[in-house]
Design an enzyme around this catalytic site. Structure first.
Site, PDB file in Angstrom:
ATOM      1  NE  ARG A  87      46.656  42.210  36.607  1.00  0.00           N
ATOM      2  CZ  ARG A  87      47.039  42.297  37.873  1.00  0.00           C
ATOM      3  NH1 ARG A  87      47.151  41.214  38.611  1.00  0.00           N
ATOM      4  NH2 ARG A  87      47.356  43.452  38.386  1.00  0.00           N
TER       5      ARG A  87
ATOM      6  CG  ASP B  79      45.297  41.029  45.117  1.00  0.00           C
ATOM      7  OD1 ASP B  79      45.331  39.793  44.980  1.00  0.00           O
ATOM      8  OD2 ASP B  79      44.833  41.790  44.243  1.00  0.00           O
TER       9      ASP B  79
ATOM     10  CG  ASP C 247      40.524  36.340  48.201  1.00  0.00           C
ATOM     11  OD1 ASP C 247      41.628  35.771  48.305  1.00  0.00           O
ATOM     12  OD2 ASP C 247      40.416  37.564  48.045  1.00  0.00           O
ATOM     13  CG  HIS C 248      43.670  34.875  45.322  1.00  0.00           C
ATOM     14  ND1 HIS C 248      43.110  35.912  46.025  1.00  0.00           N
ATOM     15  CD2 HIS C 248      44.304  35.446  44.266  1.00  0.00           C
ATOM     16  CE1 HIS C 248      43.390  37.060  45.405  1.00  0.00           C
ATOM     17  NE2 HIS C 248      44.121  36.794  44.334  1.00  0.00           N
TER      18      HIS C 248
ATOM     19  CB  SER D 238      50.197  39.357  40.143  1.00  0.00           C
ATOM     20  OG  SER D 238      50.833  38.838  41.275  1.00  0.00           O
TER      21      SER D 238
ATOM     22  NE  ARG E 162      51.279  35.953  40.900  1.00  0.00           N
ATOM     23  CZ  ARG E 162      50.691  35.663  39.743  1.00  0.00           C
ATOM     24  NH1 ARG E 162      51.355  35.020  38.802  1.00  0.00           N
ATOM     25  NH2 ARG E 162      49.433  35.985  39.510  1.00  0.00           N
TER      26      ARG E 162
HETATM   27  C1  MIC Z   1      46.117  38.645  40.349  1.00  0.00           C
HETATM   28  O1  MIC Z   1      45.020  39.113  40.044  1.00  0.00           O
HETATM   29  O2  MIC Z   1      47.062  38.538  39.547  1.00  0.00           O
HETATM   30  C2  MIC Z   1      46.318  38.166  41.778  1.00  0.00           C
HETATM   31  C3  MIC Z   1      46.328  36.693  41.744  1.00  0.00           C
HETATM   32  O3  MIC Z   1      45.233  38.594  42.564  1.00  0.00           O
HETATM   33  C4  MIC Z   1      47.632  38.749  42.303  1.00  0.00           C
HETATM   34  C5  MIC Z   1      48.047  38.229  43.612  1.00  0.00           C
HETATM   35  C6  MIC Z   1      48.694  36.857  43.591  1.00  0.00           C
HETATM   36  O4  MIC Z   1      49.429  36.533  42.666  1.00  0.00           O
HETATM   37  O5  MIC Z   1      48.465  36.120  44.545  1.00  0.00           O
HETATM   38  C7  MIC Z   1      47.639  40.277  42.368  1.00  0.00           C
HETATM   39  O6  MIC Z   1      46.862  40.917  41.692  1.00  0.00           O
HETATM   40  O7  MIC Z   1      48.469  40.853  43.071  1.00  0.00           O
HETATM   41 FE1  SF4 Z   2      41.166  37.698  42.553  1.00  0.00          FE
HETATM   42 FE2  SF4 Z   2      43.245  38.991  41.446  1.00  0.00          FE
HETATM   43 FE3  SF4 Z   2      41.222  38.152  39.961  1.00  0.00          FE
HETATM   44 FE4  SF4 Z   2      40.844  40.142  41.614  1.00  0.00          FE
HETATM   45  S1  SF4 Z   2      42.191  40.130  39.852  1.00  0.00           S
HETATM   46  S2  SF4 Z   2      39.480  38.402  41.311  1.00  0.00           S
HETATM   47  S3  SF4 Z   2      42.117  39.567  43.325  1.00  0.00           S
HETATM   48  S4  SF4 Z   2      42.645  36.865  41.081  1.00  0.00           S
END
Ligand code: MIC
Ligand code: SF4
Length: 641
Positions: free
Chosen positions: A379, A119, A64-65, A535, A537
């Site tokens: 965010r 996530d 999805d990302h 995140s 990650r």
């Molecule tokens: C985000 O919203 O920051 C992400 C991208 O979904 C991350 C995960 C990632 O860095 O792949 C998260 O929320 O954990």
């Molecule tokens: Fe995707 Fe993270 Fe954004 Fe949610 S906050 S839509 S999981 S990138």
């Protein structure tokens, strides 16, 4: 016996420890989820454990990302994830199916079950009464291998909801109100448990939007009771059998209570560049806007997109504004079309993207230089949109719609009568594109396909007896994992290639960092409060480790990042005297004498020599964590090294 909802679920899943706040507990995990950006590494780790098949009731690999497939690398990742799912007994949710949290809510959420996901917004499922946690990929891999999930036993913060949301005010405003009040650090160490008479006025997708952004408070999780609303949601999903009632028993002793009167809320906005920089929309009104993005795991449900469609019906998007819609799932999109919501959006001038995360993680949709971008996302950390110096505002779908029409930040109450979105007469339940697990005999014959971008997991060396290194970087408060290891369209295709992605570690704070430290042995990062927020990650731990970072010395850590540091053998230390932060500078020589023995002996206060002078630092760690750190990482422990 009086018991919070959280305690009931924890009790039922407890395999190690006791429910005493602050101590470590181990939980049995029912469901796991991963997404593509964290999933590749999680499955490389899972493979390294040598377990033939996932051990949880449900395990899902979502893509999805990063859906851009700009070259072979991203497409290779998707193919790897598809074949890994088939090989090890997982569900696979292919690109186009939707955002992991939205799809998991629709197709798998079950009150009373536990879920961990690689996530940070995994607690979205708390909207349906699940106890769900964001975690690093290695913790998810361990859970898939049948191991417990370890975490410090959280405190429970009861959020009493009163009243009912007024017209044009929605779930996003509830969580923005809490963010304004508690800040991005205020939820740390807590699970938020919602209760009170206001709860029943909120549907599951609304509850999910609130639970989702508990992550921005730094909370460990968020959860709502399971009631008639939950039952109605699961019935609509054709899964009423998964429903069970769940609520706090008696008069539970919440360690802290916050009250939110829904009736008294108004439309709110988080201004650049932190989700807690919240003011009423009326105070930001009039700021000219260039881009309005609607979507993300917080606000891309059928209800949210229908509200926008009705608000825009018969109107036109302001000529300055690019309005873009990122549906949460294929199911949301199909129902939007059936309910007549798509044509009004397109007629108004909106641009439609396939279901997925897109601009929320910097895959396209970057705003122009100096442009103002208004988003229903989660965010707005600096630069996360993909544009340096960006100005991103976070709002509800209602405020986003009003802003798109007027071309400036606008209080949606100016739009007149509020739309009513009744539950649709026909609701499409779309699960047919979720690829189910293969039976074991068939799965065993599947070949996992890896392209050249999929680089095996590295060996991590154990901790030396005495550690010596240099201060490589000093950072401030609230450093996010987006600062430590940015995402975006250039870097996301490297998530399965550690040597390549490590070239970007800390480059947002110091563009020269990787070049400057490479080949110089080991070093330390110094930081302020809430270090590593945002995140989940684990690349933000692993890439620095790959470059030689072995020590992080900060005022305080964010939960998921702290767990990831330990998993990859980075010593997470805090100051005994916070004033010592000011004495640390880049280039100073550090020494942790006999650190390995001290750690294994359980010492909580360690001597640290800084250019020969001694200060004391804290190592607040459990015996399990000390063992992992001594071995150099959790995978070394799992492999029995
Ligand atoms: C985000 O919203 O920051 C992400 C991208 O979904 C991350 C995960 C990632 O860095 O792949 C998260 O929320 O954990
Ligand atoms: Fe995707 Fe993270 Fe954004 Fe949610 S906050 S839509 S999981 S990138």
């Amino acid at each position: 016996m009086a018991q919070t909802l959280v305690e009931q679920i924890l009790q039922a899943h407890l395999v190690e420890g006791e429910l005493v706040p602050g101590t470590e507990i181990g939980l049995r995990i029912d469901h796991t989820l991963t997404q593509d950006a964290t999933g590749t590494l999680a499955y490389l780790e899972f493979e390294a454990m040598g377990v033939p098949r996932v051990q949880t009731e449900v395990a899902v690999s979502y893509v999805d990302h990063n859906l851009m497939q700009a070259d072979f690398r991203n497409a290779d990742d998707h193919r790897f994830l598809r074949t890994v799912a088939a090989r090890y007994g997982l569900y696979f949710s292919p690109p186009g199916n939707g955002i992991c949290h939205q799809v998991h809510l629709e197709r798998f959420s079950a009150p009373g079950k536990t879920l961990i996901g690689s996530d940070s917004h995994t607690p979205t499922a708390g909207g349906a009464g699940m106890l769900a946690f964001g975690a690093g990929g290695l913790d998810v891999a361990l859970a898939m291998a049948g191991q417990p999930f370890y975490l410090p036993m959280p405190r429970v913060l009861g959020v009493r909801l009163l009243g009912r949301l007024p017209d044009w005010v929605s779930a996003k405003d509830v969580i923005l109100a809490l963010l304004g009040r508690l800040t991005v650090r205020g939820g740390r160490g807590y699970i938020l448990e919602y209760f009170g008479p206001g709860v029943k006025t909120l549907s599951v997708p609304e509850r999910a939007a609130i639970a989702n952004m508990g992550a921005e408070l730094g909370a460990t999780s968020s959860i709502f009771p399971s009631d008639d609303q939950t039952r109605a949601f699961l019935r609509l999903q054709g899964r009423e059998a998964d429903w069970r009632p769940l609520k706090a028993q008696g008069a539970p002793g919440y360690q802290r209570v916050e009250e939110v009167n829904l009736s008294a809320l108004e439309p709110l906005v988080a201004q650049p560049s932190s989700p807690d920089n919240v003011v009423p929309v009326r105070e930001a009104e009039g700021i000219p806007v260039d881009q309005v993005l609607i979507g993300s795991c917080a606000n891309s449900s059928f209800r949210d997109l229908m509200v926008v469609a009705r608000a825009l019906q018969g109107k036109k998007v302001h000529p300055r504004v690019s309005l873009e819609i990122n549906p949460g799932s294929r199911q949301v999109l199909e129902n939007l079309i059936l309910a007549g919501g798509l044509v009004p959006l397109l007629e108004a001038g909106a641009r439609l993207m396939p279901p997925g995360c897109w601009g929320c993680i910097g895959i396209g949709q970057a705003p122009a230089t100096d442009a103002v971008s208004v988003r229903t996302f989660t965010r707005n950390f600096p630069g996360r949109s993909g544009t340096k110096g960006d100005q991103v505002f976070l709002v509800s779908p209602e405020t986003a719609a009003a802003t798109a029409i007027y071309g400036e930040i606008t209080d949606p109450r100016r739009l007149g009568a509020a739309p009513r979105i009744p539950p649709p007469r026909y609701f499409v339940v779309d699960g047919k594109h979720l690829v189910p697990p293969l039976p074991p005999e068939e799965a065993a014959r599947v070949e996992v396909l890896r392209g050249p971008n999929i680089v095996p997991f590295p060996e991590l060396a154990p901790l030396p007896d005495t550690w010596r290194g240099e201060v490589w970087l000093v950072t401030g408060d609230n450093v996010s994992t987006d600062d430590i290891l940015p995402a975006g369209s250039k870097i996301l295709p490297l998530r399965s290639n550690l040597p390549a992605i490590s070239e970007f570690a800390f480059t947002r704070l110091d563009p020269e960092f990787p070049r400057r430290v490479k080949g110089r042995g080991e070093g330390a990062i110094v930081g302020g409060d809430n270090y590593g927020q945002g995140s989940s990650r684990e690349h933000a731990a692993l890439a620095p480790r790959y470059l030689g970072v072995r020590v992080k010395l900060v005022r305080s850590f964010a939960r998921i990042h702290l767990a990831n540091l330990i998993n990859f053998g980075i010593l997470p230390l805090t100051f005994e005297d916070p004033a010592d932060y000011a004495c640390l500078h880049e280039g100073q020589e550090l020494e942790l004498p006999e650190v390995k023995a001290r750690l294994l002996a359980g010492e909580e206060s360690l001597p640290l020599r800084v250019n020969g002078r001694e200060i004391r630092v804290k190592a607040e760690l459990t015996p399990r964590q000390r063992k992992i750190l001594a071995l150099g990482g959790a995978l070394n422990l799992a492999r029995g090294k």
